[in-house]
Design a protein around this motif. Structure first.
Motif, PDB file in Angstrom:
ATOM      1  N   GLY A   1       0.961  -1.032  -0.060  1.00  0.00           N
ATOM      2  CA  GLY A   1      -0.060  -0.073   0.168  1.00  0.00           C
ATOM      3  C   GLY A   1       0.934   1.337  -0.207  1.00  0.00           C
ATOM      4  N   SER A   2       1.914   1.402   0.627  1.00  0.00           N
ATOM      5  CA  SER A   2       2.784   2.544   0.652  1.00  0.00           C
ATOM      6  C   SER A   2       3.258   2.758  -0.448  1.00  0.00           C
ATOM      7  CB  SER A   2       3.786   2.341   1.884  1.00  0.00           C
ATOM      8  OG  SER A   2       4.599   1.278   1.988  1.00  0.00           O
ATOM      9  N   GLU A   3       3.514   1.716  -1.244  1.00  0.00           N
ATOM     10  CA  GLU A   3       4.317   1.771  -2.762  1.00  0.00           C
ATOM     11  C   GLU A   3       3.395   2.258  -3.482  1.00  0.00           C
ATOM     12  OE1 GLU A   3       6.842   1.882  -5.726  1.00  0.00           O
ATOM     13  OE2 GLU A   3       7.557   1.485  -3.582  1.00  0.00           O
ATOM     14  N   ILE A   4       2.014   1.766  -3.391  1.00  0.00           N
ATOM     15  CA  ILE A   4       1.022   2.175  -4.502  1.00  0.00           C
ATOM     16  C   ILE A   4       0.937   3.794  -3.991  1.00  0.00           C
ATOM     17  CG2 ILE A   4      -1.349   2.213  -4.895  1.00  0.00           C
ATOM     18  CD1 ILE A   4      -1.239  -0.833  -4.311  1.00  0.00           C
ATOM     19  N   ALA A   5       0.718   4.392  -2.697  1.00  0.00           N
ATOM     20  CA  ALA A   5       0.695   5.782  -2.402  1.00  0.00           C
ATOM     21  C   ALA A   5       1.834   6.491  -3.128  1.00  0.00           C
ATOM     22  CB  ALA A   5       0.432   5.915  -0.966  1.00  0.00           C
ATOM     23  N   SER A   6       2.864   5.878  -2.706  1.00  0.00           N
ATOM     24  CA  SER A   6       4.030   6.779  -3.299  1.00  0.00           C
ATOM     25  C   SER A   6       4.067   7.075  -4.866  1.00  0.00           C
ATOM     26  CB  SER A   6       5.447   5.959  -2.970  1.00  0.00           C
ATOM     27  OG  SER A   6       6.582   6.610  -3.586  1.00  0.00           O
ATOM     28  N   GLN A   7       3.622   5.944  -5.589  1.00  0.00           N
ATOM     29  CA  GLN A   7       3.704   6.179  -7.080  1.00  0.00           C
ATOM     30  C   GLN A   7       2.408   6.845  -7.555  1.00  0.00           C
ATOM     31  OE1 GLN A   7       3.903   2.506  -9.671  1.00  0.00           O
ATOM     32  NE2 GLN A   7       5.331   1.390  -8.316  1.00  0.00           N
ATOM     33  N   LEU A   8       1.149   6.777  -6.788  1.00  0.00           N
ATOM     34  CA  LEU A   8       0.298   7.646  -6.980  1.00  0.00           C
ATOM     35  C   LEU A   8       0.742   9.196  -6.732  1.00  0.00           C
ATOM     36  CD1 LEU A   8      -2.836   6.158  -5.235  1.00  0.00           C
ATOM     37  CD2 LEU A   8      -2.471   6.358  -7.834  1.00  0.00           C
ATOM     38  N   ARG A   9       1.395   9.512  -5.856  1.00  0.00           N
ATOM     39  CA  ARG A   9       2.083  10.801  -5.385  1.00  0.00           C
ATOM     40  C   ARG A   9       2.938  11.196  -6.767  1.00  0.00           C
ATOM     41  NH1 ARG A   9       2.416   8.963  -0.024  1.00  0.00           N
ATOM     42  NH2 ARG A   9       4.803   8.546  -0.307  1.00  0.00           N
ATOM     43  N   GLY A  10       3.888  10.311  -6.996  1.00  0.00           N
ATOM     44  CA  GLY A  10       4.965  10.557  -8.119  1.00  0.00           C
ATOM     45  C   GLY A  10       4.033  10.874  -9.531  1.00  0.00           C
ATOM     46  N   ARG A  11       3.001  10.312  -9.842  1.00  0.00           N
ATOM     47  CA  ARG A  11       2.247  10.439 -10.930  1.00  0.00           C
ATOM     48  C   ARG A  11       1.313  11.781 -10.894  1.00  0.00           C
ATOM     49  NH1 ARG A  11       0.230   4.849 -13.869  1.00  0.00           N
ATOM     50  NH2 ARG A  11       1.965   3.678 -13.197  1.00  0.00           N
ATOM     51  N   GLY A  12       1.112  12.157  -9.717  1.00  0.00           N
ATOM     52  CA  GLY A  12       0.093  13.333  -9.568  1.00  0.00           C
ATOM     53  C   GLY A  12      -1.395  12.982  -9.593  1.00  0.00           C
ATOM     54  N   VAL A  13      -1.585  11.817  -9.150  1.00  0.00           N
ATOM     55  CA  VAL A  13      -2.846  11.315  -9.049  1.00  0.00           C
ATOM     56  C   VAL A  13      -3.628  11.500  -7.701  1.00  0.00           C
ATOM     57  CG1 VAL A  13      -4.532   9.393  -9.300  1.00  0.00           C
ATOM     58  CG2 VAL A  13      -2.560   9.567 -10.845  1.00  0.00           C
ATOM     59  N   SER A  14      -4.701  11.992  -7.613  1.00  0.00           N
ATOM     60  CA  SER A  14      -5.372  12.395  -6.348  1.00  0.00           C
ATOM     61  C   SER A  14      -5.936  10.936  -5.815  1.00  0.00           C
ATOM     62  CB  SER A  14      -6.524  13.386  -6.386  1.00  0.00           C
ATOM     63  OG  SER A  14      -6.271  14.628  -7.143  1.00  0.00           O
ATOM     64  N   TYR A  15      -5.783  10.798  -4.616  1.00  0.00           N
ATOM     65  CA  TYR A  15      -5.912   9.763  -3.812  1.00  0.00           C
ATOM     66  C   TYR A  15      -6.533   9.783  -2.078  1.00  0.00           C
ATOM     67  CZ  TYR A  15      -1.547   9.274  -1.434  1.00  0.00           C
ATOM     68  OH  TYR A  15      -0.511   9.476  -0.636  1.00  0.00           O
ATOM     69  N   VAL A  16      -7.322   9.000  -1.762  1.00  0.00           N
ATOM     70  CA  VAL A  16      -7.712   8.963  -0.347  1.00  0.00           C
ATOM     71  C   VAL A  16      -7.071   7.581   0.150  1.00  0.00           C
ATOM     72  CG1 VAL A  16      -9.616   8.641   1.225  1.00  0.00           C
ATOM     73  CG2 VAL A  16      -9.787  10.296  -0.736  1.00  0.00           C
ATOM     74  N   ALA A  17      -6.159   7.643   1.098  1.00  0.00           N
ATOM     75  CA  ALA A  17      -5.609   6.337   1.505  1.00  0.00           C
ATOM     76  C   ALA A  17      -6.264   6.111   3.014  1.00  0.00           C
ATOM     77  CB  ALA A  17      -4.152   6.543   1.889  1.00  0.00           C
ATOM     78  N   THR A  18      -6.591   4.744   3.305  1.00  0.00           N
ATOM     79  CA  THR A  18      -7.217   4.500   4.501  1.00  0.00           C
ATOM     80  C   THR A  18      -6.256   3.397   5.442  1.00  0.00           C
ATOM     81  OG1 THR A  18      -8.142   2.416   3.920  1.00  0.00           O
ATOM     82  CG2 THR A  18      -9.341   4.167   3.370  1.00  0.00           C
ATOM     83  N   ALA A  19      -6.512   3.285   6.594  1.00  0.00           N
ATOM     84  CA  ALA A  19      -5.545   2.493   7.390  1.00  0.00           C
ATOM     85  C   ALA A  19      -6.539   2.045   8.633  1.00  0.00           C
ATOM     86  CB  ALA A  19      -4.347   3.148   7.806  1.00  0.00           C
ATOM     87  N   THR A  20      -6.311   1.064   9.428  1.00  0.00           N
ATOM     88  CA  THR A  20      -6.806   0.774  10.591  1.00  0.00           C
ATOM     89  C   THR A  20      -6.773   1.988  11.635  1.00  0.00           C
ATOM     90  OG1 THR A  20      -4.782  -0.293  11.626  1.00  0.00           O
ATOM     91  CG2 THR A  20      -6.286  -1.439  10.295  1.00  0.00           C
ATOM     92  N   PRO A  21      -7.976   1.955  12.188  1.00  0.00           N
ATOM     93  CA  PRO A  21      -7.831   3.183  13.359  1.00  0.00           C
ATOM     94  C   PRO A  21      -6.421   3.538  13.875  1.00  0.00           C
ATOM     95  CG  PRO A  21     -10.070   2.233  13.100  1.00  0.00           C
ATOM     96  CD  PRO A  21      -9.162   1.347  12.653  1.00  0.00           C
ATOM     97  N   ASN A  22      -5.978   2.149  14.616  1.00  0.00           N
ATOM     98  CA  ASN A  22      -4.785   2.320  15.379  1.00  0.00           C
ATOM     99  C   ASN A  22      -3.523   2.982  14.542  1.00  0.00           C
ATOM    100  OD1 ASN A  22      -5.919   1.450  17.838  1.00  0.00           O
ATOM    101  ND2 ASN A  22      -5.367  -0.680  17.400  1.00  0.00           N
ATOM    102  N   THR A  23      -3.683   2.267  13.424  1.00  0.00           N
ATOM    103  CA  THR A  23      -2.289   2.954  12.239  1.00  0.00           C
ATOM    104  C   THR A  23      -2.698   4.111  12.054  1.00  0.00           C
ATOM    105  OG1 THR A  23      -2.204   0.518  11.570  1.00  0.00           O
ATOM    106  CG2 THR A  23      -1.385   2.342  10.218  1.00  0.00           C
ATOM    107  N   ALA A  24      -3.655   4.650  11.635  1.00  0.00           N
ATOM    108  CA  ALA A  24      -4.152   5.965  11.332  1.00  0.00           C
ATOM    109  C   ALA A  24      -3.717   6.797  12.608  1.00  0.00           C
ATOM    110  CB  ALA A  24      -5.376   6.286  10.720  1.00  0.00           C
TER     111      ALA A  24
END
Length: 593
Positions: free
Chosen positions: A64-87
């Motif tokens: 998931g962190s790699e996907i988020a990193s690549q989305l940022r690199g491409r300039g694609v808007s996204y919403v990322a979720t995580a478990t409440p404790n992790t967030a």
């Protein structure tokens, strides 16, 4: 709710809550031109309206962190979720100077094991649509009917825990929540839903191992729900194992990047895969070639954004590699940057209107200038790139050569690919037929071995005048050991029969160089296309036979496998090829004598 909109260092949008408790986005989501970050590098361009908003489930994990990193690199808007404790844990790091920590700090908490998780996920999607809506007074139904485009990627899951069944099957609730949004719309709002599974062999083995049964049953349930709710718009990516990072792990099984890349090269060979086909699952799984986390992430993104089309309901093996290729995206970005640079030379500065397609400027005030640049300077740049590729280097590598040289070669090849005219269709071009010499600029295991065995005169097709001095710096112990038994005199590719047959020829001599003997690997080519962008450039290559000294070897039928082969650039002098979406290789036309 926070939408990542990739605007420089302040790419995490700020949020406030109104009296009703609805999150509202304060920061703009993509109206600014590219600007410099603190490090001095150019921030990504504003998100393109042609791409959907991505909802990423499990954005804090390895994949998931790699996907988020690549989305940022491409300039694609996204919403990322995580478990409440992790967030909550990441939110406490919000003051960190590290950009990745800042991005991670804005996870939306989501517990898919909760009984109301389907409603919670529905609300996450709806709120993200509402934020992008032009009016806050519209009804829920009206907002949904506006058909804002959304894509979901799930990177969640566990393996080897006592909660595998509960956690992995919990994805069903997210699938149902996304499906509810579509039920309330006249057309699909959630256009694609991508999840990560694994190969059938992994799944069969898991079903028969006591501590993995929960993992298998949970994944089975989630995949069945995806098929029911999303049909052909749902995609399951099924790698064997995923490698990446710097550390080795048993739970979950993971190889670091260096070791994983080597394992992928070796285990992907036809003989090893042929052997694996004959073995039971428990013995065959260790022989399955792993896939890099970067490739799996890129494949998920390309499918979610609609960049990869065609048959994408299930991706395995070579199809993951092909879908994970970012060539089309990179070509578009490189081409636009090149045009900007050329316009700037003429005093024309173009930043682009908010959200506009760059190609639209051909129809604007600068259209004539753009057309001239596209027609004249494109070929000037192509000739310069070809000259640099041939001049740089295709002499035997010295001990001083570095990975930087290889990376620069790839940069040159990728720029050539992006400048290829749309009319260039190698699949139907007779220029593809003939003899082609390999340019061995790569640094992988196979290339190093072949480079070690080749004679210095193999490199004479280049324009480097310093071949002899470069050769003096190279030591070839393997060649010295084998010289009395086997000598490799040349390596080339021969394409014939109207671009339908390929032969890879190792011109060799044995017994102290007295007996010539060629080793020929034969494959057939079938022109195909994965999507519109690959029409005329993509082939299916099928391994057919091996001949040694003109004698065919009796090989198992399981060796006759298909892979994708792209010819991404072709002219009278050079061609650029990619196998299954991998890195480019350059070949130069050889003499048929």
């Amino acid at each position: 709710l926070v939408i990542h909109s990739m605007q420089g260092d302040d790419s995490v949008a700020d949020t406030t809550s109104d009296a009703a408790g609805n999150d509202k986005l304060k920061a703009a989501t993509g109206s600014q031109a590219p600007r410099k970050s603190k490090s001095g590098t150019t921030a990504p361009s504003p998100p393109s309206p042609e791409y959907p908003l991505v909802i990423l489930i499990g954005g804090s994990g390895f994949l998931g962190s790699e996907i988020a990193s690549q989305l940022r690199g491409r300039g694609v808007s996204y919403v990322a979720t995580a478990t409440p404790n992790t967030a909550a844990t990441y939110a406490n790091n919000n003051g960190d100077d590290d950009d990745d920590i800042k991005q991670a700090a804005s996870f939306v908490p989501l517990d898919l094991t909760a009984s109301d998780a389907d409603e919670n996920f529905y609300r996450i999607i709806f709120d993200s649509i509402n934020i992008q809506s032009s009016s806050s007074s519209e009804s829920e139904q009206d907002i949904i009917k506006k058909k804002k485009k959304v894509a979901v990627i799930s990177a969640m899951g566990t393996i080897g825990t006592d909660k595998d069944a509960e956690v992995n099957s919990a994805l069903v609730r997210a699938i149902q929540g996304a499906h509810r949004i579509n039920d309330n719309a006249e057309a699909a709002v959630v256009e694609r839903f991508v999840m990560i599974g694994n190969t059938e062999r992994v799944r069969r083995l898991a079903r028969n191992v006591s501590f993995l049964k929960g993992y298998a049953s949970g994944k089975d349930e989630a995949e069945s729900s995806l098929r029911k709710c999303f049909g052909s718009q749902g995609c399951i990516i099924k790698p064997s194992f995923i490698y990446g990072g710097d550390s080795f792990s048993i739970q979950p099984p993971r190889l670091p990047s260096g070791l994983g890349g080597l394992a992928s090269e070796i285990l992907g060979l036809y003989p090893i895969q042929s052997l694996a086909d004959e073995l039971p699952d428990a013995l065959a799984l260790p022989l399955a070639p792993p896939v890099s986390v970067q490739t799996v992430a890129s494949a998920a993104i390309n499918v979610a954004l609609g960049i990869v089309e065609g048959y994408t309901t299930e991706l395995t093996g070579e199809a993951i590699q092909m879908a994970g290729s970012v060539r089309t995206y990179k070509e578009k970005e490189r081409y636009e940057n090149w045009l900007r640079e050329e316009l700037a030379k003429d005093g024309v500065v173009y930043d682009g209107p908010d959200g506009a397609c760059f190609a639209d400027i051909f129809d604007g005030d600068d259209g004539e200038a753009m057309a001239k640049i596209d027609e004249e300077r494109r070929w000037e740049r192509i000739d310069a790139l070809k000259d640099m590729l041939l001049r740089r280097g295709y002499s035997p590598p010295s001990v001083d050569s570095s990975n930087d040289d290889v990376d620069e070669d790839i940069e040159f090849m990728e720029e050539l690919e992006c400048l290829r005219p749309a009319s260039m269709k190698p699949a139907t071009d007779p220029k593809l037929n003939g003899k082609w010499n390999f340019v061995l600029s790569k640094d992988d295991l196979g290339t190093q071995l072949i480079r070690e065995l080749l004679p210095p005169d193999y490199y004479s097709f280049g324009n480097n005048d310093d071949d002899n001095s470069a050769e003096e710096k190279v030591t070839k112990p393997l060649k010295a050991i084998l010289s009395g038994i086997y000598e490799l005199k040349g390596l080339y590719m021969r394409i014939h029969d109207e671009q339908s047959q390929v032969e890879i020829v190792l011109a060799s001599k044995i017994i102290f160089g007295r007996i010539p003997i060629d080793i020929v690997f034969s494959t057939s080519l079938l022109s195909t296309n994965y999507d519109e962008s690959t029409e005329g450039t993509l082939f299916l290559e099928k391994f057919e036979s091996i001949k040694v000294g003109g004698i065919s070897l009796n090989l198992p039928s399981s060796w006759q496998r298909f892979r994708y082969l792209e010819i991404t650039y072709l002219d009278d002098e050079i061609l650029i090829a990619r196998g299954s979406g991998g890195e480019p290789h350059v070949l130069v036309r050889g003499s048929n004598n």
